[in-house]
Design a protein around this motif. Sequence first.
Motif, PDB file in Angstrom:
ATOM      1  N   PRO A 125       3.831   3.144  23.662  1.00 21.97           N
ATOM      2  CA  PRO A 125       4.734   3.930  24.518  1.00 21.97           C
ATOM      3  C   PRO A 125       4.557   3.554  25.978  1.00 21.97           C
ATOM      4  CG  PRO A 125       2.870   5.274  23.840  1.00 21.97           C
ATOM      5  CD  PRO A 125       2.714   3.952  23.139  1.00 21.97           C
ATOM      6  N   VAL A 126       5.594   3.787  26.760  1.00 20.95           N
ATOM      7  CA  VAL A 126       5.593   3.540  28.203  1.00 20.95           C
ATOM      8  C   VAL A 126       6.272   4.726  28.872  1.00 20.95           C
ATOM      9  CG1 VAL A 126       6.297   1.973  30.066  1.00 20.95           C
ATOM     10  CG2 VAL A 126       5.821   1.055  27.791  1.00 20.95           C
ATOM     11  N   HIS A 127       5.702   5.176  29.971  1.00 22.10           N
ATOM     12  CA  HIS A 127       6.360   6.237  30.749  1.00 22.10           C
ATOM     13  C   HIS A 127       7.699   5.695  31.269  1.00 22.10           C
ATOM     14  CE1 HIS A 127       7.114   9.192  33.898  1.00 22.10           C
ATOM     15  NE2 HIS A 127       6.111   9.931  33.420  1.00 22.10           N
ATOM     16  N   PRO A 128       8.775   6.466  31.182  1.00 27.02           N
ATOM     17  CA  PRO A 128      10.084   5.947  31.624  1.00 27.02           C
ATOM     18  C   PRO A 128      10.101   5.512  33.074  1.00 27.02           C
ATOM     19  CG  PRO A 128      10.182   8.311  31.167  1.00 27.02           C
ATOM     20  CD  PRO A 128       8.883   7.822  30.626  1.00 27.02           C
ATOM     21  N   TRP A 129       9.383   6.222  33.944  1.00 31.13           N
ATOM     22  CA  TRP A 129       9.317   5.809  35.356  1.00 31.13           C
ATOM     23  C   TRP A 129       8.616   4.458  35.475  1.00 31.13           C
ATOM     24  CZ3 TRP A 129       5.845   4.282  38.985  1.00 31.13           C
ATOM     25  CH2 TRP A 129       6.257   4.310  40.326  1.00 31.13           C
ATOM     26  N   GLN A 130       7.544   4.274  34.731  1.00 34.27           N
ATOM     27  CA  GLN A 130       6.784   3.035  34.800  1.00 34.27           C
ATOM     28  C   GLN A 130       7.597   1.854  34.269  1.00 34.27           C
ATOM     29  OE1 GLN A 130       4.072   2.773  36.338  1.00 34.27           O
ATOM     30  NE2 GLN A 130       2.764   1.166  35.516  1.00 34.27           N
ATOM     31  N   TRP A 131       8.349   2.090  33.209  1.00 32.59           N
ATOM     32  CA  TRP A 131       9.204   1.034  32.663  1.00 32.59           C
ATOM     33  C   TRP A 131      10.200   0.562  33.717  1.00 32.59           C
ATOM     34  CZ3 TRP A 131       9.888  -2.704  29.449  1.00 32.59           C
ATOM     35  CH2 TRP A 131      11.176  -3.148  29.100  1.00 32.59           C
ATOM     36  N   ASP A 132      10.779   1.510  34.450  1.00 28.70           N
ATOM     37  CA  ASP A 132      11.814   1.186  35.430  1.00 28.70           C
ATOM     38  C   ASP A 132      11.243   0.579  36.705  1.00 28.70           C
ATOM     39  OD1 ASP A 132      14.501   1.117  36.243  1.00 28.70           O
ATOM     40  OD2 ASP A 132      14.285   3.001  37.336  1.00 28.70           O
TER      41      ASP A 132
END
Length: 602
Positions: free
Chosen positions: A243-250
């Motif tokens: 999993p990846v935090h959505p903020w971190q992905w962006d």
Amino acid sequence: MALPLDHPVPDLPDVSPAAWREANRRLLAKALGEWCFEDMLKAVETGDGYRVDLASGTTYAFRAVPGAYGWLRVDPDSITRTATGMLGNAIAQPAWDAQQFLIEAATTIDSDPSTVATYLTELSATLAVDAARITHGGETAAELRALGHTELECRMTGHNLLVANKGRIGFSATDVRRYAPEAGQPLKLHWVAVHRGLAEFRGTSELSEREILARELDEDTQARFTAVLERAGVDPDAYVWTPVHPWQWDHAVQILHAADVAQRRIVPLGESPDAYLPGQSIRTMANVTVPERYDVKLPLKILNTLVWRGIPPHCTAGAPVVTQWLRGLVERDPFLTQECRTVFLGEVASVTVHHPYLSKLDEAPYQYLETLGCIWRESVSARKDPEERVRTFASLLHTDHTGRAFVAELVHASGLEPQDWLRRLFDTLLVPILHVLYRYGVTFNPHGQNTLIGYDDNDVPTRLYLKDFVDDVCVSFTDVPERGPEPDGHDHVLPRKHPSIIRQHVVDQVFVGHFRYLAPLCADQLGLPEKTFWRMVRQTVLDFHKRFPELSERFAEYDLLTPEIPRYGLNRDRIVVTRYGDRALRHALYPNGTHPSPLAAD
């Protein structure tokens, strides 16, 4: 004139002017108290209070109650500011502006303009959150009793030791409203597949990679993610899922790992269906759809409370093996398991991802090396008894908008006398920590968010939960046979420190970091004098010594009752010592003088 229908109506401000001034007033009092406590400023007694004279020519005067360790508990409503005007007249006026105070104190505390400007950003972000909380109010302490562990976490206000405790450099105002714990907004995690040339999965002995995915993702989601990889023309078994935090992905992964995404070494899989809430650390997520599933600790490339909130690769790689080792100690220790019933929330599995280029760069700043990875931790919901209530130790310090302290509410609800309730608290909290310290020479940096208290249905403390091992666990460099073979292998996963430093983790995080604030709350709202509070804490330590005389040499080695303890200033470290320069490693704190200890013999 009315706005046209196609013209967006602006949102009302999150805070009122009165709330902004009140948030500043409280933070100014905190800054005066903590910066004097850390010897950044000098408070001079005046007969009817104290004053701080700044090199800028301004003087701040205030009333304060002396507390433990030489701390001054400043009355926010008493602060005045005196500055010489254009006509040479010095006039004292009520003071409330914490940002003005920072600018005026900058030369006195010996900080440079770049640091002050960046720190003012952290201070402003903290004030914005505090002022919004004041504007919108919140639940009373009585109402907070009914909340579960995860929901209660969202109501907390951050570390007490740090003045700018919600700086979150990297988050926009919109990000704070979306991802900060106080927003209470559930979010869904992105999942990515990372090629095994970049990623490595590790788990405890009972957890395989497939077992983790089966526990965390339903069959339909697994099938959907597998289909994404097949459509991309790659072998699903050649990838590790994380999993990846959505903020971190962006904001981090798609930028720093753009080459890996383009070349299908990282493949985005989509969202999982479960919703999560962030805890006070922001990067640790609790599953609110299926609470028994694991908590997920994920990197965030934001600067908050002294460090960048990534996860070092040595931590992700070491988490399962450290958990396995600690479980071995705990499960063989009947005192911890049967009498104390202490719960160690294990970090049971992880994914480590190295950047293919920056990981080869000597002295690369650590913020760029910790952008992708994951640690799965046992959840409170999966380990607690059905009727048990579990809350962070830090929650005891929370005060609602009426001024009511949560600790006072719990004591009242229990039906016990304050002294009896606190005795239960000290036994519940301290005895397991003391046992691990003295018996094994191990400590966990047990600050108020890493230590959780389990309560019975009368809100009486009954047992301790501990978490955040691999990030914070330390062992003494002395020989301790009870520890057995240690899990280092060829990698360094357990920091080894002098016993005096091991002891300091308990002193700073429990005594200085929380009891220093809890004692005056108990005095003000429960009628228990601070001297009585500290005598009870000391007696808890002495009772442990009496029960385990065979450890007497270690009582001296890890002396918690010494008259003087080293002063470690977290605020000073940020503003004066470390500042904001990029570093290759998280730095060690160094002492600056000493504090008198309230636990020393009278």
